[in-house]
Motif scaffolding. Structure first.
Motif, PDB file in Angstrom:
ATOM      1  N   VAL A 156      -0.828 -37.680 -38.168  1.00 18.32           N
ATOM      2  CA  VAL A 156      -0.851 -37.835 -36.709  1.00 18.32           C
ATOM      3  C   VAL A 156      -2.269 -38.155 -36.227  1.00 18.32           C
ATOM      4  CG1 VAL A 156      -0.644 -36.557 -34.523  1.00 18.32           C
ATOM      5  CG2 VAL A 156       1.187 -36.435 -36.234  1.00 18.32           C
ATOM      6  N   ALA A 157      -3.253 -37.457 -36.811  1.00 16.11           N
ATOM      7  CA  ALA A 157      -4.640 -37.678 -36.390  1.00 16.11           C
ATOM      8  C   ALA A 157      -5.072 -39.109 -36.677  1.00 16.11           C
ATOM      9  CB  ALA A 157      -5.560 -36.696 -37.108  1.00 16.11           C
ATOM     10  N   VAL A 158      -4.667 -39.646 -37.825  1.00 20.02           N
ATOM     11  CA  VAL A 158      -5.042 -41.021 -38.172  1.00 20.02           C
ATOM     12  C   VAL A 158      -4.292 -42.004 -37.284  1.00 20.02           C
ATOM     13  CG1 VAL A 158      -5.003 -42.768 -39.988  1.00 20.02           C
ATOM     14  CG2 VAL A 158      -5.666 -40.424 -40.539  1.00 20.02           C
ATOM     15  N   ALA A 159      -3.004 -41.754 -37.102  1.00 20.99           N
ATOM     16  CA  ALA A 159      -2.200 -42.679 -36.294  1.00 20.99           C
ATOM     17  C   ALA A 159      -2.716 -42.753 -34.862  1.00 20.99           C
ATOM     18  CB  ALA A 159      -0.735 -42.240 -36.303  1.00 20.99           C
ATOM     19  N   ALA A 160      -3.265 -41.649 -34.363  1.00 23.17           N
ATOM     20  CA  ALA A 160      -3.752 -41.634 -32.981  1.00 23.17           C
ATOM     21  C   ALA A 160      -4.858 -42.653 -32.774  1.00 23.17           C
ATOM     22  CB  ALA A 160      -4.251 -40.235 -32.627  1.00 23.17           C
ATOM     23  N   ALA A 200     -13.014 -34.562 -36.727  1.00 21.79           N
ATOM     24  CA  ALA A 200     -13.251 -33.466 -35.781  1.00 21.79           C
ATOM     25  C   ALA A 200     -11.933 -32.946 -35.206  1.00 21.79           C
ATOM     26  CB  ALA A 200     -14.176 -33.936 -34.666  1.00 21.79           C
ATOM     27  N   SER A 201     -10.986 -33.867 -35.013  1.00 25.13           N
ATOM     28  CA  SER A 201      -9.705 -33.449 -34.428  1.00 25.13           C
ATOM     29  C   SER A 201      -8.912 -32.555 -35.381  1.00 25.13           C
ATOM     30  CB  SER A 201      -8.882 -34.684 -34.032  1.00 25.13           C
ATOM     31  OG  SER A 201      -8.349 -35.308 -35.188  1.00 25.13           O
ATOM     32  N   LEU A 202      -9.335 -32.514 -36.637  1.00 20.92           N
ATOM     33  CA  LEU A 202      -8.651 -31.681 -37.629  1.00 20.92           C
ATOM     34  C   LEU A 202      -9.475 -30.445 -37.987  1.00 20.92           C
ATOM     35  CD1 LEU A 202      -7.443 -34.616 -39.912  1.00 20.92           C
ATOM     36  CD2 LEU A 202      -5.967 -33.140 -38.538  1.00 20.92           C
ATOM     37  N   VAL A 248     -11.027 -28.670 -42.581  1.00 19.59           N
ATOM     38  CA  VAL A 248     -11.143 -29.798 -43.504  1.00 19.59           C
ATOM     39  C   VAL A 248     -12.621 -30.075 -43.799  1.00 19.59           C
ATOM     40  CG1 VAL A 248      -9.028 -30.845 -42.626  1.00 19.59           C
ATOM     41  CG2 VAL A 248     -11.225 -31.554 -41.678  1.00 19.59           C
ATOM     42  N   GLN A 249     -12.861 -30.745 -44.922  1.00 21.45           N
ATOM     43  CA  GLN A 249     -14.197 -31.258 -45.220  1.00 21.45           C
ATOM     44  C   GLN A 249     -14.080 -32.741 -45.502  1.00 21.45           C
ATOM     45  OE1 GLN A 249     -16.715 -28.990 -47.931  1.00 21.45           O
ATOM     46  NE2 GLN A 249     -15.165 -27.386 -47.934  1.00 21.45           N
ATOM     47  N   ALA A 250     -15.150 -33.498 -45.199  1.00 19.02           N
ATOM     48  CA  ALA A 250     -15.051 -34.952 -45.348  1.00 19.02           C
ATOM     49  C   ALA A 250     -16.250 -35.527 -46.094  1.00 19.02           C
ATOM     50  CB  ALA A 250     -14.959 -35.602 -43.969  1.00 19.02           C
ATOM     51  N   ILE A 251     -15.957 -36.558 -46.859  1.00 18.46           N
ATOM     52  CA  ILE A 251     -16.985 -37.423 -47.440  1.00 18.46           C
ATOM     53  C   ILE A 251     -16.724 -38.809 -46.855  1.00 18.46           C
ATOM     54  CG2 ILE A 251     -17.780 -38.553 -49.556  1.00 18.46           C
ATOM     55  CD1 ILE A 251     -16.824 -36.035 -51.070  1.00 18.46           C
ATOM     56  N   TYR A 252     -17.765 -39.400 -46.283  1.00 17.19           N
ATOM     57  CA  TYR A 252     -17.576 -40.711 -45.657  1.00 17.19           C
ATOM     58  C   TYR A 252     -18.210 -41.789 -46.529  1.00 17.19           C
ATOM     59  CZ  TYR A 252     -16.862 -37.820 -41.467  1.00 17.19           C
ATOM     60  OH  TYR A 252     -16.423 -36.890 -40.562  1.00 17.19           O
ATOM     61  N   ASP A 253     -17.436 -42.793 -46.862  1.00 21.68           N
ATOM     62  CA  ASP A 253     -17.982 -43.949 -47.585  1.00 21.68           C
ATOM     63  C   ASP A 253     -17.707 -45.184 -46.722  1.00 21.68           C
ATOM     64  OD1 ASP A 253     -19.125 -45.532 -49.531  1.00 21.68           O
ATOM     65  OD2 ASP A 253     -17.677 -45.069 -51.098  1.00 21.68           O
ATOM     66  N   TRP A 254     -18.121 -46.341 -47.202  1.00 26.10           N
ATOM     67  CA  TRP A 254     -17.888 -47.608 -46.504  1.00 26.10           C
ATOM     68  C   TRP A 254     -18.339 -47.525 -45.040  1.00 26.10           C
ATOM     69  CZ3 TRP A 254     -12.118 -48.746 -48.272  1.00 26.10           C
ATOM     70  CH2 TRP A 254     -12.073 -48.839 -49.658  1.00 26.10           C
ATOM     71  N   GLY A 255     -19.457 -46.860 -44.822  1.00 28.09           N
ATOM     72  CA  GLY A 255     -19.986 -46.748 -43.467  1.00 28.09           C
ATOM     73  C   GLY A 255     -19.109 -45.924 -42.540  1.00 28.09           C
ATOM     74  N   LEU A 277     -10.748 -33.356 -47.596  1.00 26.26           N
ATOM     75  CA  LEU A 277     -10.233 -32.190 -48.318  1.00 26.26           C
ATOM     76  C   LEU A 277      -9.557 -31.271 -47.308  1.00 26.26           C
ATOM     77  CD1 LEU A 277     -10.426 -30.725 -51.226  1.00 26.26           C
ATOM     78  CD2 LEU A 277     -12.175 -29.331 -50.114  1.00 26.26           C
ATOM     79  N   VAL A 278      -8.267 -31.015 -47.514  1.00 23.90           N
ATOM     80  CA  VAL A 278      -7.478 -30.209 -46.576  1.00 23.90           C
ATOM     81  C   VAL A 278      -6.935 -29.003 -47.337  1.00 23.90           C
ATOM     82  CG1 VAL A 278      -5.578 -30.261 -44.908  1.00 23.90           C
ATOM     83  CG2 VAL A 278      -6.823 -32.367 -45.435  1.00 23.90           C
ATOM     84  N   PRO A 279      -7.387 -27.783 -46.968  1.00 23.09           N
ATOM     85  CA  PRO A 279      -7.020 -26.602 -47.775  1.00 23.09           C
ATOM     86  C   PRO A 279      -5.509 -26.363 -47.862  1.00 23.09           C
ATOM     87  CG  PRO A 279      -8.801 -26.078 -46.256  1.00 23.09           C
ATOM     88  CD  PRO A 279      -8.327 -27.449 -45.900  1.00 23.09           C
ATOM     89  N   GLN A 280      -4.795 -26.559 -46.746  1.00 26.69           N
ATOM     90  CA  GLN A 280      -3.348 -26.297 -46.748  1.00 26.69           C
ATOM     91  C   GLN A 280      -2.577 -27.613 -46.778  1.00 26.69           C
ATOM     92  OE1 GLN A 280      -2.423 -23.051 -46.898  1.00 26.69           O
ATOM     93  NE2 GLN A 280      -4.608 -22.533 -46.818  1.00 26.69           N
ATOM     94  N   ASP A 281      -1.265 -27.530 -46.721  1.00 26.26           N
ATOM     95  CA  ASP A 281      -0.420 -28.738 -46.731  1.00 26.26           C
ATOM     96  C   ASP A 281      -0.766 -29.661 -45.555  1.00 26.26           C
ATOM     97  OD1 ASP A 281       1.701 -30.567 -46.297  1.00 26.26           O
ATOM     98  OD2 ASP A 281       3.067 -29.355 -47.486  1.00 26.26           O
ATOM     99  N   ASP A 282      -0.418 -29.287 -44.365  1.00 29.54           N
ATOM    100  CA  ASP A 282      -0.833 -29.966 -43.127  1.00 29.54           C
ATOM    101  C   ASP A 282      -0.745 -31.499 -43.147  1.00 29.54           C
ATOM    102  OD1 ASP A 282      -1.443 -27.583 -41.746  1.00 29.54           O
ATOM    103  OD2 ASP A 282      -3.363 -27.462 -42.782  1.00 29.54           O
ATOM    104  N   ALA A 283       0.178 -32.047 -43.938  1.00 24.60           N
ATOM    105  CA  ALA A 283       0.268 -33.504 -44.064  1.00 24.60           C
ATOM    106  C   ALA A 283       0.575 -34.159 -42.720  1.00 24.60           C
ATOM    107  CB  ALA A 283       1.342 -33.876 -45.082  1.00 24.60           C
ATOM    108  N   GLY A 284       1.478 -33.534 -41.973  1.00 24.23           N
ATOM    109  CA  GLY A 284       1.859 -34.109 -40.692  1.00 24.23           C
ATOM    110  C   GLY A 284       0.658 -34.239 -39.771  1.00 24.23           C
ATOM    111  N   ALA A 285      -0.164 -33.205 -39.728  1.00 25.59           N
ATOM    112  CA  ALA A 285      -1.323 -33.221 -38.833  1.00 25.59           C
ATOM    113  C   ALA A 285      -2.299 -34.328 -39.222  1.00 25.59           C
ATOM    114  CB  ALA A 285      -2.023 -31.864 -38.877  1.00 25.59           C
TER     115      ALA A 285
END
Lengths: 477, 365
Positions: free
Chosen positions: B312-316, B280-282, B287-294, B301-309
């Motif tokens: 950062v979102a995961v690290a948060a 949601a923060s992204l 973005v679109q998401a597929i959730y596995d492993w519960g 899926l991230v349309p643009q580069d946006d690697a930093g974002a």
């Protein structure tokens, strides 16, 4: 069993070392009076004893780091200790070492049922991890038989298993993350409450490294919802071979019992005389336990029964109620105690391919007859993890040595048929000198190099796991 | 280079400069540079004992061949290997050694663990050109350090894997999936509730607007658990059986929904209950998401580069993100950054196993 001679220079600096340790720990956390250090002279491999220079009982990761920094700086070997239940001598001190016991670090730091993990300090006992979550319907799966006493720190060091690991795996399969303090005091966090630790699998190599790579102070463990119920059956056979085939057929049929335990005739007789569980007097006995709802248990046991009956068992005993279930387990759970009533015993732990079972049991019988020692076999049949119990008399001169030689021959046999020296107890000092039977020099060298990375001075639990002569130059460094 | 034996691997590694280690080239990630050393010449099943649930194979053995041999005895690799070729736009033949090097593990991870948990032993050639074996072919083995785990998921950075042994699994009698049309948040809550139940869930995913929960085992048992689980979860659940259920899970396993969509694909490993919030923060990045492993594994899926974002979102929240499919010209690191202590240990291990730095240099940190 040879241990390295203590370093006289370290022994002579005892007062200084103790003073430094007292500088970072409270007085009651540093034990240095010889009358008290004796409490740490051995673990559950009681044939070998040596009091340490001192023992410390830190209460936090920072205290552990402070102790290790001092010992690193002063070049004092450190032997980490959980609860001291190692059967392999994993926590055996040397006279010039500091024992670092984690027993006072036993808190639960976080429980999270939504994400199914618990984070604990590593001195917490195995059973009390389950104890912290069972009221909410969860459990921690690895269940070594010492689980009432053994610490998670030791479980991680030895990658402990248990009777139920056929279904749930061993410690490494249930460990999500650790806080590790390296010998130089560096604190590292590996993994966390997610399923993959990421990067090179450091967690995988830390688990089972017998306290040689670092001191684990905190662990994130996977917890599982408790099954609705469990029930055992007992099946007796007049041939080890047929019992082995029956195990193999059950596994092939796609049934996954949580435990398949195997006892041979000497062990059955000993436990009957001791515990009176009412076992049949037969060549081989299987205890097979399945889990689920009552209907699921019935379904699995019906399949198991159909398979077992094709092998013409002497007896197929089902448990109609809790009491009968308890009696089926009674003999198995008393097996070690029963053998101990007869004499002193040494418990081995080699693993073999299940297909080699009849051959290995026959050879163990023959080898026992040759050297004049009795041996009973009780083991986890589903995964081939054997526990031969060799009886000997510790008061009879030469008997221990004869027993150790016989034990070594059994372990060599395990390796010869494609198995390994130890399935769940660890190498410690007990199997240290047999490592070259299983590993070529290059295989061992690769493991030494891992230790070189984590503990370049080879100060952590240094005289364990590997043949002494192979590590001499590194330990001297 | 395509060695035909382990001895040839040793010779080639000893003589070589920088090498890119490859099985079938179907799932490798990272930007290693050098001469390609392909293991497909090391092929064949060396041992298979169905009654002991063990299989030993040469690293270059095709995955499909391994699976076919197991299927002949109604057995399988428990960890459900993803086929990422459509997602990554690649062809080629996936090898069993490549599976191990990538620790490639699918939806059943939540129940039986990953590839590394099923791996009993390895042989590999390190960067010095020496053969090293570790582990074996038995299910319980604590003899010496566990280099087996170290090699699983090492992406060729510690050695060229030449042989692998596995604990395999019997195929279940039946499989059933409960499918619920739920909003994302409700769907993810249902997955976690299912995994908290005693009903032995073997898959828990949310994709394309549906929550999916899989049960496998004996027919009577699965029937019982299906009803019991639906009662615990409440609401309406459709039931998919057999081949229809298997198709659903193949789509989840292979990230099929993103195969034909443009954009970078990330693999996030996070605490399951954090997953939706991280995604949601992204939201601004579409973005679109597929959730596995519960929820513990998020394919993003991230349309643009946006690697930093993304990082950062995961690290948060905690966890890590790996770039599985980049965009043209994207320069972000493929593997997640490591904290200093872990990075030092990893670098130390690589220096020990590969002192000349020739094995897949430039990947993993």
């Amino acid at each position: 069993m040879e241990m390295p001679l203590p370093d006289a220079a370290i022994l002579s600096r005892k007062a200084e070392i103790v003073a430094r340790l007292l500088g970072v720990l409270p007085t009651d956390a540093v034990i240095h009076d010889p009358a008290e250090t004796r409490a740490y002279e051995c673990d559950a491999l009681t044939a070998y004893r040596c009091a340490p220079l001192a023992a410390v009982l830190p209460r936090s990761t920072d205290e552990v780091a402070a102790v290790l920094r001092i010992c690193h700086e002063m070049r004092v070997p450190v032997v980490p200790r959980g609860s001291g239940t190692s059967l392999a001598g994993g926590a055996l001190p040397t006279a010039d070492c500091v024992i670092l016991g984690v027993a006072r670090m036993n808190a639960v730091l976080e429980t999270d049922y939504d994400n199914r993990f618990i984070r604990v300090q590593s001195g917490r006992t195995n059973l009390s991890v389950t104890g912290a979550v069972e009221a909410d319907g969860f459990f921690y799966a690895p269940d070594p038989s010492s689980q009432l006493a053994c610490a998670i720190a030791g479980n991680i060091a030895m990658n402990s298993g248990g009777a139920h690991c056929l279904k749930y795996g061993v410690t490494t399969n249930n460990l999500l993350g650790v806080t590790l303090v390296q010998m130089d005091g560096t604190i590292v966090t590996v993994g966390g409450p997610w399923l993959d630790a990421g990067g090179i699998d450091l967690l995988g190599v830390i688990c089972g490294s017998e306290g040689q790579l670092g001191v684990v102070t905190e662990a994130t463990l996977r917890i599982l919802p408790k099954p609705e119920g469990a029930r055992p059956v007992l099946v007796g056979f007049n041939s080890n071979e047929v019992a082995g085939t029956c195990v193999s057929d059950i596994i092939k049929a796609g049934i996954l019992p949580v435990a398949i335990e195997f006892m041979d005739r000497p062990c059955i007789r000993a436990t009957e005389a001791f515990a009176h569980a009412g076992y049949p007097d037969c060549e081989a006995l299987l205890i097979i336990e399945v889990e689920g709802s009552p209907a699921e248990i019935d379904e699995q046991l019906a399949r198991i029964k159909a398979i077992a009956l094709t092998h013409d068992p002497v007896e197929f005993r089902e448990a109609a109620d809790e009491d009968q279930a308890r009696r089926i387990w009674l003999g198995r759970k008393s097996a070690f105690g029963a053998m101990g009533q007869i004499n002193d015993y040494m418990c081995l732990d080699g693993t073999i391919p299940v297909s080699s079972l009849p051959y290995v049991l026959r050879r163990i019988g023959e080898m026992g007859a040759e050297c004049g020692l009795d041996v009973g076999n009780v083991f986890h049949a589903g995964d081939g993890n054997m526990h031969p119990l060799i009886l000997f008399d510790a008061n009879k001169p030469g008997d221990l040595e004869r027993c150790e030689a016989f034990g070594a021959d059994i372990l060599k046999l395990c390796v010869e048929v494609g198995g390994c020296l130890t399935g769940e107890h660890g190498v410690g000092i007990e199997k240290r000198d047999l490592m070259s039977v299983q590993f070529a020099p290059a295989d061992l060298e690769a493991q030494f190099r891992v230790k070189d990375v984590f503990d370049p001075a080879w100060l952590l639990n240094p005289a364990k796991v590997f043949p002494l002569e192979a590590t001499a130059s590194r330990r001297a460094g | 280079m395509r060695p035909a034996s382990e001895a040839e691997v040793c010779d080639m590694v000893q003589a070589a400069g920088p090498l890119v280690i490859r099985g079938g080239g179907t799932r490798g990630i990272g930007r290693a540079v050098g001469q390609v050393l392909e293991t497909s010449g090391l092929a064949g099943i060396s041992l298979y004992e169905p009654g002991a649930l063990t299989l030993v194979a040469q690293a270059g053995t095709p995955l499909a061949e391994t699976e076919a041999i197991l299927a002949g005895e109604r057995q399988r690799l428990a960890f459900e290997v993803p086929d990422l070729r459509p997602l990554l736009g690649r062809g080629g033949v996936s090898t069993i050694g490549g599976v191990v090097a990538a620790n490639a593990s699918g939806p059943r991870r939540v129940q039986v663990g990953a590839c590394r948990d099923a791996l009993l032993g390895v042989r590999f050639v390190d960067g010095r050109g020496e053969v090293i074996k570790n582990g074996g072919r038995v299910m319980k083995n604590v003899t010496g350090y566990d280099l087996v785990k170290l090699l699983a998921g090492s992406h060729g950075a510690l050695g060229v894997i030449t042989e692998v042994s596995f604990k395999v699994q019997a195929m279940p009698e039946v499989e059933t999936t409960l499918v619920g049309d739920l909003e994302e948040m409700a769907g993810l809550v249902a997955l976690r509730a299912a995994l908290r139940s005693p009903f032995d869930v073997s898959g828990a995913a949310y994709a394309e607007g549906r929550a999916m929960i899989r049960l496998e085992g004996l027919a009577g048992s699965v029937g019982y658990r299906r009803q019991a689980l639906a009662a615990v979860l409440g609401g309406d659940w459709d039931v998919m059986e057999g081949a229809a259920s298997a198709d659903l899970w193949r789509r989840v396993r292979d990230v099929a929904a993103f195969a034909d969509m443009a954009g970078a694909v990330w693999k996030l490993s996070v605490k399951p209950s954090d997953a939706a919030e991280i995604v949601a923060s992204l939201a601004a990045l579409e973005v679109q998401a597929i959730y596995d492993w519960g929820g513990g594994l998020v394919w993003l899926l991230v349309p643009q580069d946006d690697a930093g974002a993304v990082r950062v979102a995961v690290a948060a929240k905690g966890g890590h993100a790996t770039l599985v499919r980049g965009l043209a010209g994207m320069t972000a690191a493929v593997f997640p950054p490591e904290p200093a202590g872990v990075a030092a240990l990893t670098a130390g291990l690589r220096a020990q196993f590969d002192p000349r730095g020739i094995l897949n240099a430039g990947i993993m940190g």
